[in-house]
Design an enzyme around this catalytic site. Structure first.
Site, PDB file in Angstrom:
ATOM      1  N   CYS A 116      96.061  29.631  36.169  1.00  0.00           N
ATOM      2  CA  CYS A 116      94.683  30.024  35.838  1.00  0.00           C
ATOM      3  C   CYS A 116      93.954  28.997  34.992  1.00  0.00           C
ATOM      4  CB  CYS A 116      94.682  31.380  35.148  1.00  0.00           C
ATOM      5  SG  CYS A 116      95.370  32.645  36.217  1.00  0.00           S
ATOM      6  N   HIS A 256      87.752  32.323  31.987  1.00  0.00           N
ATOM      7  CA  HIS A 256      88.582  32.697  33.137  1.00  0.00           C
ATOM      8  C   HIS A 256      88.470  34.210  33.322  1.00  0.00           C
ATOM      9  CE1 HIS A 256      91.787  33.255  35.899  1.00  0.00           C
ATOM     10  NE2 HIS A 256      92.611  33.803  35.017  1.00  0.00           N
ATOM     11  N   ASN A 286      90.401  38.228  40.079  1.00  0.00           N
ATOM     12  CA  ASN A 286      90.955  37.020  39.484  1.00  0.00           C
ATOM     13  C   ASN A 286      91.302  36.032  40.607  1.00  0.00           C
ATOM     14  OD1 ASN A 286      92.542  35.062  38.298  1.00  0.00           O
ATOM     15  ND2 ASN A 286      93.798  36.488  37.116  1.00  0.00           N
TER      16      ASN A 286
HETATM   17  O1  UT7 Z   1      95.167  35.279  35.125  1.00  0.00           O
HETATM   18  C1  UT7 Z   1      96.466  34.978  34.739  1.00  0.00           C
HETATM   19  C2  UT7 Z   1      96.844  35.650  33.489  1.00  0.00           C
HETATM   20  N1  UT7 Z   1      96.954  37.053  33.737  1.00  0.00           N
HETATM   21  C3  UT7 Z   1      96.354  37.908  32.923  1.00  0.00           C
HETATM   22  O2  UT7 Z   1      95.662  37.503  32.016  1.00  0.00           O
HETATM   23  C4  UT7 Z   1      96.622  39.367  33.178  1.00  0.00           C
HETATM   24  C5  UT7 Z   1      96.955  40.062  31.897  1.00  0.00           C
HETATM   25  N2  UT7 Z   1      97.310  41.439  32.070  1.00  0.00           N
HETATM   26  C6  UT7 Z   1      96.434  42.409  32.420  1.00  0.00           C
HETATM   27  O3  UT7 Z   1      95.302  42.134  32.729  1.00  0.00           O
HETATM   28  C7  UT7 Z   1      96.876  43.838  32.316  1.00  0.00           C
HETATM   29  O4  UT7 Z   1      98.118  43.881  31.641  1.00  0.00           O
HETATM   30  C8  UT7 Z   1      97.017  44.577  33.670  1.00  0.00           C
HETATM   31  C9  UT7 Z   1      95.647  44.808  34.257  1.00  0.00           C
HETATM   32  C10 UT7 Z   1      97.868  43.759  34.620  1.00  0.00           C
HETATM   33  C11 UT7 Z   1      97.648  45.939  33.441  1.00  0.00           C
HETATM   34  O5  UT7 Z   1      96.928  46.668  32.479  1.00  0.00           O
HETATM   35  P1  UT7 Z   1      97.669  47.334  31.222  1.00  0.00           P
HETATM   36  O6  UT7 Z   1      96.616  48.001  30.448  1.00  0.00           O
HETATM   37  O7  UT7 Z   1      98.454  46.257  30.529  1.00  0.00           O
HETATM   38  O8  UT7 Z   1      98.577  48.386  31.917  1.00  0.00           O
HETATM   39  P2  UT7 Z   1     100.175  48.554  31.843  1.00  0.00           P
HETATM   40  O9  UT7 Z   1     100.833  47.525  32.691  1.00  0.00           O
HETATM   41  O10 UT7 Z   1     100.582  48.692  30.420  1.00  0.00           O
HETATM   42  O11 UT7 Z   1     100.321  49.969  32.522  1.00  0.00           O
HETATM   43  C12 UT7 Z   1      99.780  51.169  31.931  1.00  0.00           C
HETATM   44  C13 UT7 Z   1     100.083  52.328  32.865  1.00  0.00           C
HETATM   45  C14 UT7 Z   1     101.552  52.372  33.299  1.00  0.00           C
HETATM   46  O12 UT7 Z   1     101.931  53.734  33.416  1.00  0.00           O
HETATM   47  P3  UT7 Z   1     102.773  54.455  32.259  1.00  0.00           P
HETATM   48  O13 UT7 Z   1     104.015  53.651  32.131  1.00  0.00           O
HETATM   49  O14 UT7 Z   1     101.898  54.389  31.043  1.00  0.00           O
HETATM   50  O15 UT7 Z   1     102.958  55.831  32.821  1.00  0.00           O
HETATM   51  C15 UT7 Z   1     101.522  51.726  34.643  1.00  0.00           C
HETATM   52  O16 UT7 Z   1     102.574  52.161  35.475  1.00  0.00           O
HETATM   53  O17 UT7 Z   1      99.307  52.196  34.068  1.00  0.00           O
HETATM   54  C16 UT7 Z   1     100.191  52.199  35.195  1.00  0.00           C
HETATM   55  N3  UT7 Z   1      99.646  51.311  36.200  1.00  0.00           N
HETATM   56  C17 UT7 Z   1      98.726  51.692  37.103  1.00  0.00           C
HETATM   57  N4  UT7 Z   1      98.127  52.879  37.334  1.00  0.00           N
HETATM   58  C18 UT7 Z   1      97.225  52.938  38.322  1.00  0.00           C
HETATM   59  C19 UT7 Z   1      99.915  50.003  36.401  1.00  0.00           C
HETATM   60  N5  UT7 Z   1      99.198  49.535  37.428  1.00  0.00           N
HETATM   61  C20 UT7 Z   1      98.453  50.560  37.875  1.00  0.00           C
HETATM   62  C21 UT7 Z   1      97.506  50.695  38.917  1.00  0.00           C
HETATM   63  N6  UT7 Z   1      96.915  51.896  39.098  1.00  0.00           N
HETATM   64  N7  UT7 Z   1      97.161  49.660  39.706  1.00  0.00           N
END
Ligand code: UT7
Length: 329
Positions: A116, A256, A286
């Site tokens: 990225c 980004h 992204n």
């Molecule tokens: O560009 C390169 C660098 N990359 C980044 O900068 C990305 C950085 N990370 C992020 O943007 C975020 O971490 C994500 C968007 C990938 C995920 O968001 P988050 O707020 O960190 O969510 P999480 O992974 O902590 O998941 C929270 C909950 C989980 O459920 P439980 O364990 O709380 O029951 C996940 O299983 O949301 C669930 N979850 C989803 N639910 C619905 C994860 N993905 C999804 C989804 N739809 N697509």
């Protein structure tokens, strides 16, 4: 004689027509529009669907827009740097393929892999070529066909990424405009949290690697998120400080587009109001190395000569950085 700086003198962009909306993804994995919008800010992304089309088919129209806007002949392009993690092939470099498709037969070029942050790394290295006085027309393009390496059964990653390309032309400037400073960083220990497991020399493609779905993006989102928020905000603040710039001096933050919450945190840390922040993540998701030039492309008409821009990114590697650009036209 005035010092030569490298200035961006034109911008081009290209996104494929096919839209992949949150509603489409709801039918593919266990997710919902509300979760995606509130956790990432993304509403839809563009996908290059046609068989036989690759990264270079995104980059070429983006660069052709620059040629058309400036009247530059492809034969006058000295060098093409393609920032990408989704090259047409492992080798030759996509930059070589782009040059061939453009008819830029006098150009040399190479691919630059910094995920990225690829566009920032490529812009900095491209600028040094121009500053050296040896090259007059350098194309820097960030181009990605992320849909080729996204697992559309993995809801953690498939909601994030999209395809697209953005390009800039770098030319010598003697008015003090252009790429004025950059801080680039890397920490390879971050590879544990964002990588593709197979297909490199560590684990060449095999029946087993394909069956294990190891040719797709692997990301531990929460961990990357934490590092990204701190990394992007810290490096942007450091860039302002070492150039004695305050938030009032900055016309635009060009971040980004990985997650709206990371963008908001960076803007807040820099003391910038939302009106000064380029955000198009809702339309394109992204697009890895293409996000920043696609923002410049979309906002080009609003930019004024002398505007101070801060370009900032964080991504796989880990890699991150920020660049100070004084707009030249
Ligand atoms: O560009 C390169 C660098 N990359 C980044 O900068 C990305 C950085 N990370 C992020 O943007 C975020 O971490 C994500 C968007 C990938 C995920 O968001 P988050 O707020 O960190 O969510 P999480 O992974 O902590 O998941 C929270 C909950 C989980 O459920 P439980 O364990 O709380 O029951 C996940 O299983 O949301 C669930 N979850 C989803 N639910 C619905 C994860 N993905 C999804 C989804 N739809 N697509």
């Amino acid at each position: 004689m005035n010092k030569i700086t490298a200035a961006i003198t034109a911008v081009g962009g290209y996104v494929p027509e096919t839209k992949l909306t949150n509603a489409d993804l709801e039918k593919m994995v266990d997710t919902n529009d509300e979760w995606i919008r509130t956790r990432t800010g993304i509403h839809e992304r563009r996908i290059l669907r046609e068989n036989g089309k690759a990264n270079s088919d995104l980059a070429v129209p983006a660069i052709q827009e620059i040629l058309q806007k400036t009247g530059l002949n492809p034969l006058d392009i000295d060098c093409i740097i393609c920032a990408t993690v989704t090259p047409d092939m492992v080798f030759p470099a996509t930059a070589n393929i782009i040059a061939d498709k453009l008819g830029a037969t006098n150009a040399w070029g190479y691919d630059l892999s910094a995920a990225c942050s690829g566009f920032l790394y490529a812009l900095t290295t491209g600028a040094t070529l121009v500053e050296s006085g040896r090259y007059k027309n350098v194309i820097v393009v960030g181009s990605e066909k992320m849909s080729a390496i996204v697992d559309y059964t993995d809801r953690n990653t498939c909601i994030i990424f999209g395809d697209g390309a953005g390009a800039v032309l770098l030319q010598p400037n003697t008015e003090g405009n252009g790429i004025l400073d950059s801080i680039l960083k890397s920490d390879g220990s971050g590879r544990a949290f964002l990588h593709m497991k197979a297909g490199g020399s560590l684990k060449p493609a095999s029946v087993e690697s394909v069956m294990a779905r190891e040719h797709f993006v692997y990301q531990e989102g929460k961990t990357v998120f934490k590092f990204a928020v701190k990394g992007m905000a810290d490096v942007s603040a450091e860039l302002l400080e070492r150039n004695n710039l305050s938030s009032n001096d900055i016309a635009w933050l060009v971040p980004h587009q990985a997650n709206l919450r990371i963008i908001d945190a960076t803007a807040e840390r820099m003391g910038l109001s939302k009106e000064k922040v380029m955000v198009n993540i809702q339309h394109y998701g992204n697009t890895t190395s293409a996000t920043i030039p696609l923002c410049l492309w979309e906002w080009e008409k609003q930019l004024k000569k002398g505007d101070n821009l801060v370009l900032a990114a964080f991504g796989g590697g880990f890699t991150w950085g920020a660049i100070w650009v004084k707009w030249a036209y």
